[in-house]
Enzyme design. Structure first.
Site, short mmCIF file in Angstrom:
data_model
loop_
_atom_site.label_atom_id
_atom_site.label_comp_id
_atom_site.label_asym_id
_atom_site.label_seq_id
_atom_site.Cartn_x
_atom_site.Cartn_y
_atom_site.Cartn_z
N GLU A 1 90.61 95.59 41.40
CA GLU A 1 91.84 94.87 41.73
C GLU A 1 91.76 94.17 43.09
OE1 GLU A 1 95.18 97.38 39.23
OE2 GLU A 1 94.80 97.97 41.30
N GLU B 1 93.53 98.00 32.12
CA GLU B 1 94.55 99.01 32.41
C GLU B 1 95.86 98.65 31.71
OE1 GLU B 1 95.16 100.24 36.42
OE2 GLU B 1 93.00 100.38 36.87
#
Length: 526
Positions: free
Chosen positions: A183, A252
């Site tokens: 991320e 995710e």
């Protein structure tokens, strides 16, 4: 000879079956999907973090995921759990990564290894070893030579360990994807040009490891080829990779959320999770990973972030205590079955989109032989509707997707949940007798009335002082009591980027505050 020949045939078949289930082969990709050993794959993946459970639980957890229609087990690799001091490594007990990956392989499943090595994951220090904080000149996650040196060294160590055990798909193992960083796209801009250079370096460093499987970077909008950028979020149906030749991967999908002390219990209905997954595959998705499928436990002081609880249950389909969360687990199992009925058409044909109303649509996948599969979606979150599709009527509840593997028969609707009686609720079985368990208790060094460790005139860096041995740094000071006679209440001003403060006066708690901003006031009146 006949009997011997028959036994040999059975043995050969068994070995071939084991090889097929426990190995992946060559892994490539194009715009539509991952291609494993020459075959396109539509994959359901489940996050299970090996240090958040114990080895005796792993076979049952993996098998229960498989029974739920899961093809892949995904995990982070936790740097600070493995490299406990520079070049001092730990792969024992809950950190036996090789054993965990082999458990996945033995179950006949694939593995996604998110090496990072920064992982976030509500894990202490984001997985980065605290000892790296004390190496002069080190700046984390940017174009910094110290950080890059230690990051690459650990990455290479893990890759070499997996290669030694022949665990990459290119070696016949189960690992079909690996991840570098995590991320970083959220933070890259804050690092300026150094962040951009670091992101490009990390990608190239990973590819140079020559694992023989593709690399991914989640939420990384400038991931260079051949790295695949992927999506994290509650919904990823609208996500498109930044390059048109990359497949659509959801690293995710959050079926719940982590728990904070003092906060309400997070909840995401099974219907909404199923809706999001169905929409993802309806719109061309190829890999969906539930983060988490089993959240587990933050043992010791491994929880990271402000007020993350010891439980990392995440309202996942398998809960912290290895019970199935119903109806979520069962509802998703049926979804996976329905999607797999459409797999071949989803992977080999181009969809045709048909409007069925202002907030309703169908995506139809058909081939030249007459095969046809359809997804009918109602994105109105308040109103049920009845739509007409191919001269038939279908009832679509609000915020739902119906799956028709033959373009006629509805086999699944994401909003229609089949309840399972509580007394039929199964659990994952551990292979270890509970009588043999050894219980451990973590004792926090906390207290403000003992002799001071040091005397300072200002606030100190928490990690520098505690060496990450405690979440608490206690300060004491004294004040004469003239203000009492003057009728004034003291005001304590604390300029800090810490997470929280507790204030005691004469041993009694007077105030508590979260530090979400740089400066707050805590008023203590007595």
């Amino acid at each position: 000879m006949g009997k011997l020949f028959c036994s040999s045939c059975c043995l050969l078949f068994f070995l071939l079956l084991c090889f097929e289930l426990g190995s992946a082969g060559n892994v490539t990709y194009d715009a539509r999907s991952l291609i494993v050993d020459g075959h396109r794959k539509l994959l359901i993946s489940a996050s299970i973090h090996y240090p958040r459970s114990v080895p005796a639980m792993w076979p049952g957890l993996v098998q229960t995921a498989k029974e739920g229609g899961v093809d892949v087990i995904e995990t982070y690799v936790f740097w600070n759990g493995h490299e406990i001091a520079p070049s001092v490594y730990n792969f024992e007990g809950r950190f036996d990564l090789v054993k965990f990956v082999k458990t996945v392989q033995q179950a006949g499943m694939y593995c996604i290894l998110r090496i990072g090595p920064f992982v976030a994951a509500e894990w202490n220090y984001g997985g980065v070893p605290v000892w790296l904080h004390y190496i002069p000149g080190t700046v984390f996650r940017t174009d910094n030579e110290n950080f890059k040196f230690y990051m690459q060294r650990f990455m290479t160590y893990i890759v070499d360990l997996m290669k030694k055990e022949k665990l990459f798909a290119s070696q016949g193992g189960p690992i079909i994807l690996s991840q570098v960083e995590n991320e970083y796209g959220y933070y890259e801009q804050g690092y300026g040009e150094g962040g951009k250079r670091y992101a490009q370096w990390a990608a190239k460093m990973a590819v140079a490891q020559n694992t023989g499987v593709p690399w991914i970077m989640c939420q990384q909008y400038d991931a260079p080829d051949p790295v695949i950028d992927t999506c994290n979020g509650f919904y990823c149906d609208a996500f498109k990779p930044t390059a048109p030749h990359r497949p659509k991967i959801w690293t995710e999908n959050w079926p719940g959320w982590f728990q904070l002390f003092g906060a309400p219990n997070p909840h995401r209905p099974a219907e909404d999770v199923a809706f999001a997954v169905a929409r993802f595959f309806q719109k061309g998705g190829t890999v969906n990973n539930y983060y988490m499928y089993h959240g587990g436990t933050n043992f010791g002081r491994t929880a990271g972030g402000p007020f993350i609880t010891t439980s990392y249950d995440y309202e996942a389909p398998i809960d912290e205590y290895v019970y199935l969360i119903l109806p979520k687990w069962g509802h998703l199992k049926e979804l996976h079955r329905a999607i797999k009925l459409c797999e071949n058409l989803l992977l080999t044909s181009n969809p045709v989109n048909i409007s069925l109303g202002p907030s309703q649509e169908a995506d139809v996948y058909a081939d030249a032989s007459g095969g046809c599969a359809a997804f009918l979606a109602n994105t109105d979150d308040k109103n049920d509707v009845t739509v007409s599709f191919r001269n038939a009527s279908y009832h679509l509840p609000a915020w739902s997707v119906s799956i028709l593997p033959d373009c006629k028969t509805e086999v699944y609707n994401s909003a229609e949940v089949e309840m399972v009686p509580e007394d039929l609720k199964p659990s994952v079985q551990s292979s270890k007798d509970s009588k043999t368990l050894n219980w451990e208790v973590f004792v926090e060094k906390a207290g403000i009335w003992a002799e001071a460790d040091l005397v300072k005139s200002s606030l100190e860096d928490h990690v520098n002082v505690t060496k990450d041995a405690s979440d608490y740094l206690w300060y004491t000071t004294s004040e004469d009591e003239k203000f009492l006679k003057q009728g004034r209440s003291p005001v304590l001003m604390i300029d800090s980027k810490g997470h929280a403060v507790h204030v005691f006066v004469n041993g009694q708690l007077q105030g508590f505050y979260f530090f979400w901003f740089l400066q707050k006031q805590v008023h203590s009146c007595f």
